[in-house]
Scaffold this motif. Structure first.
Motif, PDB file in Angstrom:
ATOM      1  N   TRP A 196       0.824  -1.211   0.000  1.00  0.00           N
ATOM      2  CA  TRP A 196       0.000   0.000   0.000  1.00  0.00           C
ATOM      3  C   TRP A 196       0.856   1.257   0.000  1.00  0.00           C
ATOM      4  CZ3 TRP A 196      -4.650  -0.200  -1.583  1.00  0.00           C
ATOM      5  CH2 TRP A 196      -5.425  -1.328  -1.385  1.00  0.00           C
ATOM      6  N   LEU A 197       2.055   1.186   0.547  1.00  0.00           N
ATOM      7  CA  LEU A 197       2.942   2.346   0.498  1.00  0.00           C
ATOM      8  C   LEU A 197       3.388   2.625  -0.937  1.00  0.00           C
ATOM      9  CD1 LEU A 197       4.405   4.447   2.254  1.00  0.00           C
ATOM     10  CD2 LEU A 197       6.330   2.865   2.383  1.00  0.00           C
ATOM     11  N   TRP A 199       1.732   1.638  -3.636  1.00  0.00           N
ATOM     12  CA  TRP A 199       0.548   2.071  -4.389  1.00  0.00           C
ATOM     13  C   TRP A 199       0.224   3.540  -4.106  1.00  0.00           C
ATOM     14  CZ3 TRP A 199      -2.101   0.788  -8.438  1.00  0.00           C
ATOM     15  CH2 TRP A 199      -3.359   1.344  -8.650  1.00  0.00           C
ATOM     16  N   LYS A 200       0.404   3.965  -2.884  1.00  0.00           N
ATOM     17  CA  LYS A 200       0.172   5.372  -2.556  1.00  0.00           C
ATOM     18  C   LYS A 200       1.135   6.270  -3.325  1.00  0.00           C
ATOM     19  CE  LYS A 200      -0.115   8.549   1.382  1.00  0.00           C
ATOM     20  NZ  LYS A 200       0.037   8.686   2.855  1.00  0.00           N
ATOM     21  N   GLU A 201       2.367   5.830  -3.483  1.00  0.00           N
ATOM     22  CA  GLU A 201       3.327   6.610  -4.273  1.00  0.00           C
ATOM     23  C   GLU A 201       2.908   6.661  -5.737  1.00  0.00           C
ATOM     24  OE1 GLU A 201       8.128   6.673  -5.310  1.00  0.00           O
ATOM     25  OE2 GLU A 201       7.272   5.137  -4.003  1.00  0.00           O
ATOM     26  N   VAL A 203      -0.184   6.441  -6.856  1.00  0.00           N
ATOM     27  CA  VAL A 203      -1.351   7.334  -6.905  1.00  0.00           C
ATOM     28  C   VAL A 203      -0.907   8.792  -6.892  1.00  0.00           C
ATOM     29  CG1 VAL A 203      -3.373   8.084  -5.602  1.00  0.00           C
ATOM     30  CG2 VAL A 203      -2.948   5.659  -5.925  1.00  0.00           C
ATOM     31  N   THR A 204       0.105   9.088  -6.102  1.00  0.00           N
ATOM     32  CA  THR A 204       0.624  10.457  -6.067  1.00  0.00           C
ATOM     33  C   THR A 204       1.239  10.846  -7.400  1.00  0.00           C
ATOM     34  OG1 THR A 204       1.070  10.178  -3.703  1.00  0.00           O
ATOM     35  CG2 THR A 204       2.160  12.009  -4.828  1.00  0.00           C
ATOM     36  N   ALA A 266      -7.997   0.120  -4.175  1.00  0.00           N
ATOM     37  CA  ALA A 266      -6.925   0.816  -4.904  1.00  0.00           C
ATOM     38  C   ALA A 266      -7.487   1.667  -6.035  1.00  0.00           C
ATOM     39  CB  ALA A 266      -5.928  -0.207  -5.447  1.00  0.00           C
ATOM     40  N   GLN A 269      -8.983   4.894  -4.640  1.00  0.00           N
ATOM     41  CA  GLN A 269      -7.951   5.879  -4.301  1.00  0.00           C
ATOM     42  C   GLN A 269      -7.425   6.591  -5.540  1.00  0.00           C
ATOM     43  OE1 GLN A 269      -4.910   3.861  -2.082  1.00  0.00           O
ATOM     44  NE2 GLN A 269      -6.227   3.451  -0.317  1.00  0.00           N
ATOM     45  N   ARG A 273      -8.176  10.813  -6.661  1.00  0.00           N
ATOM     46  CA  ARG A 273      -7.109  11.758  -7.022  1.00  0.00           C
ATOM     47  C   ARG A 273      -7.237  12.217  -8.466  1.00  0.00           C
ATOM     48  NH1 ARG A 273      -2.540  12.081  -3.806  1.00  0.00           N
ATOM     49  NH2 ARG A 273      -3.109  11.666  -1.645  1.00  0.00           N
TER      50      ARG A 273
END
Length: 846
Positions: A196-197, A199-201, A203-204, A266, A269, A273
């Motif tokens: 998830w870390l 994937w968050k990157e 998404v950013t 996912a 999210q 964004r």
């Protein structure tokens, strides 16, 4: 104690000169690279060590082959595993290997080079690769915008590095399922927190617009630095980027997944964004392509909607309604087009909306809200479909009729709302009353005798606007026809009631749209695909003419020829693999195969290889490659690293004393361009070095003249006149015609182009004649242009009759350009002017 210390070996280290032997240093570097590449690659550390040791092309291909994710010979190492070793390898590829090799492979354009470039793109197709390429783009942008003294010197190399990074990033993000592929690779990670870390990157990077903003900034810089019209990158266009992102989210929903709940989370999210990028309709249009076209399973979309937040759900539903109207309703500005009956699309859209709102109260409330807000100005058929979906629930029908009637009769609404909105509200109310009369007639009879209805009619008839009063007449007449017998019906004797528009309003209560099937939307599937992305034309092989098919000409001969026509049936050889056509080689035409040289030298990638190639005058092919690639390689390397800074004097010394042993064509131009590239890379140091060499070096008259030529043209390039000199001397330091070729659609036909330009195609092909002609034309224009302006000013009349505009002081100050520091004066003075004049004075006095 002395007996314990026994000497085993004694060596004597040879003493070398302070400057060192340049050739030995280059050989040591090459031997180190070859030593590292012996045998097979054993581990990721070994591969990383080879990449960091400035590998040759054979070593680089071996490492890339070992790092290929589809190979089984890498001992279980996966470069997409997002480990520390994988990140270090990707960092080395992005910041060191690609700047060295990508331009070379791009120039070669053979099968082996393309395969190597594809392997690099495949290795970088992960979160770390996208992140590091974006960071490199930002670094190059900051370097491009930095106010350096030699900023114009590094423009060509930095522009090329920016272009290469943009091309690689665009190639990585080109597939429409790249997000799904990266998510599938992340699912292989057993560590959930790390998954998830990462994937968050991602998404950013993709959803928050970091890639979009960085690519747009890089594209703006490239457009400013180039005079040619270049194709704009897809990553820098917000609409195209959101279209691509919506396609990727669509694949996340419809393709099979291991863990559906995590994949849905996912996707939510990423969508939340992506909706902040500003192109909501493009993103939703491609993401819900299966919903809009009526094809595919609605299960994933319904589950996805339940996972959205309330605010996001509203944005998605409103965008879906707009896209449905655009694709299936064929909205036209003509009012007559609004009345065209299209029962199939209306029934299909009603069924689709009913499926979404059946078990979701939030979507039901959003549809009711849409009818009274944004939907009022939408197509009437779209509102008919929405009302047909909502009226399946009698409680919702009752509440919607009551709320719409209260809004319709409110005094503030009547007084301040635009008439267009009030007309849409009247249409909605009449449609709702028709459905209520057919399903619950007693409720409509109660409404006709209720105070909200009577107040609404009274307020409408008492309004100052005639059009508002007419809308009240329409409602009163339609309600009276529903609940009163024929002899007691309300009748307004006016022209508006008998007009075509009045009859249309009164007929809305009889409109009855039934829920159809989602399959009714499939007949619009072909047109919807075109409307989803109208800028791209379909390029499927089905539209191409079959091989062997020939269209018959109108005046065809009567002689009939037998031709083999491909009927589209499956061939027996369909399962055989298709191989690409091999690259052509001029040496294959040689009659004697024993003289063919297969081990041809490759173009230099590092400055060490360039120096070795320039010194190797015995090998014609290697020497020619080094001389040809000297200028672009030096300019490219000047943009990053210290290779040019460390070897600039060696390069200048070799180029200055280089002789034409093989009678190479354009030898003098290539050598001068190489010297100019070294000079503009380090203007202060190399300007003083060339000045000192001209007076104190042991060179011939021709070589000294070459030094002066390099000093003069280099100083002009620093001042910004490099393109003019390139046009006069017909030289191109970048060794590519793609960047300097004019845009095809912006060029006149050859005859008109020769008429309106200074080019003369009839000039004899004599060395130097074109340069002299271009210089004479430029001088002619410089002399005649002031005279022509003065003559035109004299013919326009006396100065006393001319109008002069007096501007205020503030406007004059606003138009005045601000002074900027002249960094070029310091470089030219200390590196060119004072060294030349000082040494010239010393020689004159001596």
């Amino acid at each position: 104690m002395d007996e314990l210390l026994v000497p085993l070996k004694t060596t004597t280290k040879p003493r070398s000169s302070p400057g060192g032997n340049v050739e030995s240093r280059f050989l040591d570097s090459k031997q180190k690279s070859l030593k590292l590449s012996r045998g097979e690659i054993k581990s990721p550390e070994h591969a990383l060590e080879i990449l960091r040791s400035r590998p040759q092309q054979e070593n680089l291909r071996a490492v890339l082959k070992w790092l290929h994710p589809g190979k089984c010979s890498n001992n279980g190492f996966n470069v997409h595993g997002q480990t520390v070793q994988a990140s270090q390898i990707i960092h080395t590829l992005v910041n060191y290997v690609i700047p060295d090799y990508w331009s070379l492979y791009n120039l070669e354009q053979n099968e082996q080079s393309r395969a190597t470039m594809d392997t690099m793109i495949l290795i970088l197709s992960n979160v770390s690769g996208i992140s590091m390429l974006t960071s490199r783009l930002k670094t190059l942008i900051r370097r491009k915008e930095a106010p350096e003294e030699n900023h114009s010197i590094r423009d060509s190399g930095q522009a090329e590095a920016l272009t290469n990074s943009m091309v690689i990033l665009e190639s990585i993000l080109k597939p429409k399922d790249v997000v799904y592929t990266i998510w599938s690779r992340l699912c292989d990670t057993s560590d959930l927190a790390r998954r998830w870390l990462l994937w968050k990157e991602l998404v950013t990077l993709l959803g928050s617009g970091r890639v979009l903003s960085t690519a747009s900034e890089a594209e703006a810089i490239l457009e400013k630095s180039s005079d040619q019209i270049r194709k704009r990158s897809r990553l820098s266009d917000g609409s195209e980027y959101c279209f691509w992102l919506g396609c990727n989210l669509n694949r996340m929903l419809v393709l099979p997944r291991v863990d559906e709940d995590d994949a849905r989370k996912a996707s939510v999210q990423m969508l939340e964004r992506a909706l902040t990028l500003g192109h909501v309709d493009q993103t939703i249009e491609t993401m819900f392509e299966g919903v809009l076209s009526g094809s595919g399973d609605l299960g994933p979309y319904l589950s996805f909607h339940k996972s959205l937040k309330a605010s996001t759900k509203k944005t998605v539903i409103y965008s879906l309604l707009r896209n449905l109207a655009k694709i299936h309703m064929n909205i036209s500005s003509d009012n007559a087009a609004r009345d065209v009956e299209s029962p199939k699309p209306i029934g299909g859209i009603a069924a689709l909306l009913y499926r979404f709102s059946r078990n979701d109260e939030d979507i039901t409330k959003l549809l009711v809200e849409w009818l009274s807000n944004e939907g009022i100005v939408q197509d009437l058929r779209m509102r008919r479909a929405t009302i047909a979906a909502l009226t399946e629930d009698l409680d919702i029908l009752k509440s919607t009729v009551t709320d719409t009637l209260r809004t319709f009769g409110d005094k503030l609404y009547i007084k301040h709302t635009p008439v267009l909105h009030q007309e849409g509200m009247t249409e909605n109310l009449l449609l709702l009353l028709g459905y209520a009369h057919r399903k619950i007639p007693l409720h409509v009879a109660e409404i006709a005798r209720s105070s909200p209805y009577l107040n609404a009619i009274s307020n409408r008839l008492a309004a100052s606007s005639h059009r508002v009063s007419v809308l009240g007449m329409y409602l009163g007449t339609a309600m009276s026809r529903l609940v009163d017998p024929p002899e007691r019906r309300m009748n307004f004797d006016s022209e508006e009631m008998t007009s075509s528009q009045g009859r249309r309003y009164l007929s809305l209560t009889e409109s009855q749209d039934r829920l159809g099937s989602i399959d009714d939307l499939r007949h619009k599937e072909a047109s919807s695909e075109l409307s989803i992305h109208p800028m791209k034309k379909p390029t499927s092989k089905e539209n191409e003419p079959k091989e062997g098919y020939r269209r018959k000409a109108p005046n065809d001969s009567k002689v009939i020829s037998i031709e083999e026509i491909d009927d589209g049936s499956e061939s027996e050889d369909e399962d055989l693999p298709v191989y690409a056509k091999p690259d052509s080689d001029a040496s294959d035409s040689d009659e004697d195969p024993t003289v063919i040289e297969r081990n041809k030298p490759t173009a230099p990638v590092y400055i060490d290889d360039l120096v070795s190639g320039l010194k190797d005058t015995e090998n014609y092919d290697r020497h020619l490659l080094a001389l040809t690639h000297a200028s672009p390689l030096i300019r490219r390397k000047a943009a990053f690293g210290t290779e040019v800074t460390d070897n600039c004097e060696d390069l200048a010394n070799i180029l200055t004393g280089l002789g034409d042993k093989w009678n190479i064509e354009q030898f003098q131009e290539l050598r001068v361009q190489g010297m100019i590239a070294v000079l503009v890379a380090q203007p202060l140091e190399m300007g003083q070095w060339f000045s000192r060499t001209y007076f104190n070096g042991d060179y011939s008259i021709q070589q000294r003249a070459t030094v002066l030529t390099a000093l003069g043209l280099g100083a002009r390039e620093l001042a910004g006149y490099g393109k003019e000199d390139m046009a006069i001397t017909n030289s191109n330091p970048q060794l590519t015609s793609k960047d300097t070729a004019s845009f095809p659609s912006k060029q006149l036909p050859p005859k008109l182009h020769a008429l309106y330009t200074s080019e003369k195609p009839a000039l004899p092909d004599i060395p130097g004649i074109k340069a002299v002609h271009t210089a004479s034309r430029a001088l002619e224009q410089a002399i005649l242009q002031p005279m022509a302006l003065e003559a035109a000013d004299a013919l326009s009349g006396p100065n006393a009759l001319k109008v002069r505009t007096f501007s205020s002081r503030m406007e004059v100050e606003k138009r005045r350009t601000k002074p900027i520091p002249n960094a070029l004066a310091k470089v030219v003075a200390e590196g060119f002017f004072f060294p030349l004049t000082g040494r010239w004075g010393m020689h004159v006095q001596g």
